[in-house]
Design an enzyme around this catalytic site. Structure first.
Site, short mmCIF file in Angstrom:
data_model
loop_
_atom_site.label_atom_id
_atom_site.label_comp_id
_atom_site.label_asym_id
_atom_site.label_seq_id
_atom_site.Cartn_x
_atom_site.Cartn_y
_atom_site.Cartn_z
N PHE A 113 0.85 -1.19 0.00
CA PHE A 113 0.00 0.00 0.00
C PHE A 113 0.89 1.24 0.00
O PHE A 113 1.73 1.42 0.89
CB PHE A 113 -0.91 0.03 1.22
CG PHE A 113 -1.78 1.25 1.29
CD1 PHE A 113 -2.89 1.37 0.45
CD2 PHE A 113 -1.50 2.28 2.15
CE1 PHE A 113 -3.69 2.50 0.48
CE2 PHE A 113 -2.30 3.42 2.20
CZ PHE A 113 -3.40 3.53 1.36
N ASP B 184 9.44 2.92 0.83
CA ASP B 184 8.31 3.65 1.40
C ASP B 184 8.37 3.49 2.92
O ASP B 184 8.01 2.44 3.47
CB ASP B 184 7.00 3.08 0.84
CG ASP B 184 5.76 3.76 1.40
OD1 ASP B 184 5.85 4.39 2.47
OD2 ASP B 184 4.69 3.62 0.78
N LYS C 35 3.75 10.93 7.87
CA LYS C 35 3.23 10.50 9.15
C LYS C 35 4.04 11.01 10.33
O LYS C 35 3.92 12.16 10.75
CB LYS C 35 3.09 8.97 9.18
CG LYS C 35 1.94 8.44 8.33
CD LYS C 35 1.76 6.95 8.52
CE LYS C 35 0.64 6.37 7.68
NZ LYS C 35 -0.70 6.73 8.15
#
Length: 407
Positions: free
Chosen positions: A151, A235, A264
């Site tokens: 994802f 990522d 984040k």
């Protein structure tokens, strides 16, 4: 009367007073109905509009590295918004430069590294997708590799990278050229050749249920990418900023990528993302090939500097490693038939369940004042603030134990 005031009056006249009804009437139906109305936070705890206290072991999905209302972040944001909040990318600002230099140091990108700021993890991966398109070697390289069940975000390029067909199918066609492979040594070795421009990997697949890559997988990827001139793009949107017990998860393997995407936890609650490039990859983007109006503005970069500075000063990377080990011991110590395995590193943990009851267990946890997340029907995801200590771990043990007993 302003339009907003008029609308509020209309809602009141129509009898819409409950926040759930207001939410349903005003916001698009892109997410599930909210679980509660949260109004205040402090440290590792939040409170809802009815005064109920919750221990937050999700941290806004690995975002609130320092918990809620951390004094360093509050002070930095308050000071910066009173000075200069936004200037556009026609100008530089001191916190922007400080953060770029800090990220180069922490990632190991060094003097040849470069930083591109954006506003989210998906945007960071979009920038990395475009970076990969520039590594074509005269048009011979057209393939990008990613993993099944990965994802990387919900924008069109990030969807193309994500190995979840159910997410892509409503929006086909997505950008072409991405191939998804299994996370095995054999699949990786078979797929990489001189026609590949980049390999995108999550060191831990968070949305898949906190799934660890096989031991040595990143080292093999680094070796094969170097051999074939392929960009290794990691990522670390969910794993970065100390969450796994190292500043970045690739540091567990002793390698460096060609690029890493961040978001984040580096912002501690404010929207910020970054693409950091290493070595020759830093020369691929040229002027005018990418940009963003809000990206890297003084307000969010001041916040990120405060977050990363506090993580360093308070040794929270080591705390994530130590508290993560303690949390695993607590989880295995329950000796519950529901807990099949414990995955992940540091303070990014997936509790693999023996039955598909994750949503029920999440609800039971909330009813006992604990916020966790069902990553899927058989996994509970834990991503508490990096500041947790003995008191929070003991409180988690009590509340999660009650939730398990409820089932």
């Amino acid at each position: 009367m302003t339009p907003t005031e008029a609308r509020s009056d209309q809602m009141a006249d129509s009898g819409i007073h409950d926040w759930r009804e207001r939410f349903s009437a005003a916001l698009m139906r892109t997410i599930a109905p909210p679980l509660a109305m949260l109004v205040r936070g402090e440290g590792c705890y939040v409170w809802d509009d009815e005064g109920t206290e919750y221990l937050d072991f999700l941290a806004g999905i690995a975002v609130n590295s320092l918990g809620h209302a951390h004094p360093a972040v509050v002070a930095a944001v308050t000071d910066q918004v009173g000075r200069l909040a936004h200037v556009s990318n026609y100008f530089a600002s001191p916190p922007q430069l400080e953060l770029a230099e800090r990220l180069k140091r922490l990632t190991g990108a060094g003097p040849a590294g470069r930083v591109y700021f954006c506003n989210s993890g998906a945007e960071a991966n979009e920038a990395a997708f475009k970076l990969a398109r520039l590594n074509t070697k005269g048009g011979r390289r057209t393939r990008i590799l990613s993993l099944h069940d990965s994802f990387h975000g919900r924008t069109m390029g990030a969807l193309a990278l994500s190995g979840k067909p159910s997410m892509r199918e409503p929006f086909l066609p997505v950008p072409a050229g991405v191939e998804h492979i299994d996370a095995t040594f054999a699949a990786l070795a078979a797929a990489i050749d001189d026609t590949v421009t980049a390999v995108f990997l999550e060191p831990v697949q968070g949305e898949a249920g906190v799934i660890d890559l096989p031991a040595g997988f990143l080292r093999l990827a680094r070796e094969l990418c170097t051999r074939h001139g392929v960009l290794l793009i990691l990522d670390e949107v969910q794993t970065g900023a100390g969450r796994t017990g190292e500043w970045f998860a690739y540091q567990h393997e002793g390698i460096l990528p060609d690029a890493v995407t961040l978001a984040k936890g580096i912002g501690g609650g404010l929207p910020i993302g970054a693409l950091v490039t290493f070595g020759a990859a830093s020369e691929l983007f040229q002027r005018g090939q990418h940009g963003s109006t809000y990206a890297g503005n003084p307000l969010v970069t001041a916040a990120a500097n405060a977050v990363l500075s506090a993580i360093e000063a308070d040794n929270l990377v080591a705390n994530a490693a130590r508290r993560g080990d303690q949390l695993r011991q607590i989880l295995t110590g329950f000796d519950s038939p529901l807990i099949g395995e414990v995955r992940g590193r540091g303070l990014l943990i997936g509790v693999g369940l023996t039955e598909p009851v994750a949503n029920r267990l999440t609800a039971a946890a909330q009813s006992n004042g604990l916020i966790v997340n069902a990553a899927n029907e058989s996994t509970i995801r834990l991503a508490p603030p990096l500041i947790i200590g003995d008191a929070e771990l003991a409180d988690f043990e009590r509340r999660f134990g009650l939730a398990l007993a409820n089932l």
